[in-house]
Design a protein around this motif. Structure first.
Motif, short mmCIF file in Angstrom:
data_model
loop_
_atom_site.label_atom_id
_atom_site.label_comp_id
_atom_site.label_asym_id
_atom_site.label_seq_id
_atom_site.Cartn_x
_atom_site.Cartn_y
_atom_site.Cartn_z
N ARG A 199 48.78 64.81 -15.72
CA ARG A 199 49.17 63.42 -15.95
C ARG A 199 49.94 62.84 -14.76
NH1 ARG A 199 52.80 63.01 -20.89
NH2 ARG A 199 54.27 63.94 -19.45
N SER A 200 50.88 63.62 -14.19
CA SER A 200 51.65 63.14 -13.05
C SER A 200 50.75 62.95 -11.84
CB SER A 200 52.77 64.13 -12.73
OG SER A 200 53.67 64.24 -13.81
N ARG A 201 49.85 63.89 -11.62
CA ARG A 201 48.97 63.77 -10.45
C ARG A 201 48.04 62.57 -10.57
NH1 ARG A 201 47.18 70.01 -8.95
NH2 ARG A 201 49.30 70.81 -8.61
N LEU A 202 47.47 62.37 -11.76
CA LEU A 202 46.60 61.21 -11.95
C LEU A 202 47.38 59.91 -11.81
CD1 LEU A 202 44.35 62.39 -14.93
CD2 LEU A 202 43.68 62.11 -12.54
N THR A 203 48.59 59.87 -12.38
CA THR A 203 49.40 58.65 -12.28
C THR A 203 49.74 58.34 -10.82
OG1 THR A 203 50.35 59.09 -14.46
CG2 THR A 203 51.53 57.56 -13.03
N ILE A 204 50.17 59.37 -10.08
CA ILE A 204 50.52 59.15 -8.68
C ILE A 204 49.29 58.74 -7.87
CG2 ILE A 204 51.35 60.30 -6.59
CD1 ILE A 204 53.14 62.02 -8.39
N GLY A 205 48.16 59.40 -8.13
CA GLY A 205 46.94 59.06 -7.39
C GLY A 205 46.47 57.65 -7.66
N ILE A 206 46.41 57.26 -8.94
CA ILE A 206 45.95 55.91 -9.27
C ILE A 206 46.94 54.86 -8.77
CG2 ILE A 206 45.37 54.37 -11.18
CD1 ILE A 206 44.38 56.79 -12.73
N ALA A 207 48.25 55.16 -8.90
CA ALA A 207 49.26 54.21 -8.42
C ALA A 207 49.17 54.04 -6.90
CB ALA A 207 50.66 54.68 -8.81
N THR A 208 48.88 55.14 -6.19
CA THR A 208 48.73 55.05 -4.73
C THR A 208 47.53 54.19 -4.36
OG1 THR A 208 49.75 57.23 -4.47
CG2 THR A 208 48.48 56.38 -2.62
#
Length: 492
Positions: free
Chosen positions: A36-45
């Protein structure tokens, strides 16, 4: 992806973790390495790069449009002025017509002036917003050259679009025409718009990030439920537990089906292991018992043996006896796993049983063992022989893992509908990280110390199995350097 509701189809409603404690994984936990954190950081980036690119491109386009509009206005003035001068010069002198044409084209932010080749200003705008800024006006009119194409320049901290061209009326050169338009206010407005656009972009990015985080949390809920359900499955439930997820994505349903097949295979392997342990324990116990009997018979005629032979046979008899006890423990555990361990539940006085067990322990250990109780009689419902085995195991465990000069206490007490037995020692204690696993089979806290004391790692699992089979429970409280307390609760 929608959230789902999961069910664990199992006859055991209680999910117990290691050491008999219920475990529940955290629902919301900040883990930088989670999916979840990786997807959130990736999409936010990606979103920030996209929004930043759009904001930069929009600002650049707005600036280009703004400057181009001012340049077109300057070009229009530079092209129209000669025609206006020619029209006015038909009725007025050239100098008067020039001044009138300049004043007609002058606006609040536009300055026009004409310089004679000798540097003298022959005409200029009289209505200027910059009249109070005389230094800027002087700096502008002191310019000797201007670009032939409209360009943006900075003069005294203000920004102007400048344009210069030669002015000819009826084929006669009058001088050099200078046009300057103040765009400082428009530039400030543009910077304010760009700043607001940046703030809005940051706000939108934060909102999108929060929305993505909650959306991913909801989308990953089926996986979290799958993890929770698998943690609730015990070894006894392997053959009957099934994972069922409703309204879950097809990928998660496939994963649940894979887990169900894995549980089925684990159940088969577990059954084969229990059957193997039961068969081996049963088949080996009989010949070892015979061997132990012959060794004891030889030892009873020890006057025919040398000292070395007697020592060797005593060692063999001791090891045979220890192996028989180990096989008996394995056989009891296998029977308990299969549901074939029988209990003879009767009512009896607990005080008398404890006194008998403590007397036996004092004889074989030569240790100080005290009984502490204020209630007599305490009547319990349990299996007399099984409870004796439990107490002997706990007292033997306390003797092995405490110093010889320390005493052991066996405390008896009663609570509503419950009898309490506590076996207390002042030994080494059990580290906190090991206490939840102390009742697991073959688990030993200190392998080096176990080799010295001769433990097999089955004593406490046997205690737990027998006590729970009699409808009771056993718990541990321990602190390093202060000893351990094993508490048994039985129905009265």
């Amino acid at each position: 992806m929608q959230g789902s509701r999961g069910d664990l189809e199992s006859p055991s409603p209680k999910g117990m973790g290691r050491g008999g404690q219920r475990t529940f994984p955290e629902v919301w936990r900040l883990d930088p390495f989670s999916l979840r954190s990786r997807l959130t950081i990736g999409i936010a980036t990606v979103s920030s790069v996209g929004l930043g690119s759009i904001a930069i491109w929009t600002g650049w386009q707005m600036q280009r449009i703004l400057i181009n509009s001012h340049k077109q206005g300057i070009e229009y003035i530079a092209e129209r002025l000669p025609h206006d001068v020619e029209l006015y010069s038909e009725m007025l002198p050239v100098e008067t017509g020039l001044s009138k044409a300049i004043n007609n084209l002058t606006t609040a932010d536009t300055l026009l002036w004409v310089k004679h080749p000798d540097g003298k200003i022959t005409a200029k705008s009289v209505s200027l917003k910059m009249q109070n800024d005389r230094s800027t006006a002087a700096a502008l009119m002191s310019l000797t050259q201007m670009p032939s194409q409209a360009q943006v320049s900075e003069v005294n901290g203000r920004y102007f679009v400048l344009r210069g061209s030669s002015l000819q009326v009826r084929g006669r050169a009058i001088g050099q025409l200078f046009v300057a338009r103040d765009i400082s206010r428009d530039r400030q407005m543009f910077l304010a718009v760009v700043g607001n656009l940046g703030i809005i972009s940051i706000g939108v990015l934060l909102a999108v990030t929060v929305a993505i985080a909650f959306y991913l949390k909801r989308s990953l809920q089926p996986l979290r439920q799958l993890s929770q359900m698998t943690q609730l499955i015990s070894a006894e439930d392997l053959g009957r537990s099934r994972l069922n997820l409703e309204r879950a994505p097809s990928e998660v349903k496939e994963l649940a089906q894979t887990f169900n097949m894995l549980l089925s295979r684990l159940s088969q392997a577990w059954e084969r292991e229990r059957e193997f342990v039961s068969n081996v324990s049963h088949e080996l116990r009989t010949p070892l018992t015979i061997v132990h009997g012959y060794l004891q018979s030889v030892l009873r005629r020890q006057h025919n043996l040398t000292e070395t032979q007697q020592e060797a046979i005593e060692t063999a008899a001791s090891e045979a006896e220890r192996t028989i006890r180990l096989l008996q423990d394995l056989l009891d555990l296998a029977r308990a796993d299969s549901g074939y361990l029988q209990f003879r539940i009767d009512s009896f006085i607990l005080n008398d049983l404890v006194a008998e067990v403590v007397g036996m322990a004092r004889q074989y250990s030569d240790r100080a063992i005290a009984i502490e109780t204020e209630t007599y009689p305490i009547v319990v419902k349990a299996d007399y022989d099984r409870l004796k085995q439990v107490l002997l195991n706990l007292i033997d465990n306390a003797i092995k893992y405490s110093e010889p000069d320390t005493s052991i206490q066996v405390k008896l007490d009663t609570q509503p509908a419950t009898a309490i037995i506590q076996v207390c020692d002042r030994g080494y204690g059990i580290p906190l990280q090991h206490q939840s696993r102390i009742f697991e089979r073959f688990y030993r806290v200190d392998e080096a110390r176990t080799r010295t004391t001769g433990g097999s790692g089955l004593g406490l699992p046997i205690v737990k199995t027998l006590v729970e089979g009699m409808g009771g429970s056993v718990t541990l409280r321990s602190k390093l350097g202060e000893g351990s307390v094993f508490t048994i609760s039985l129905p009265v």
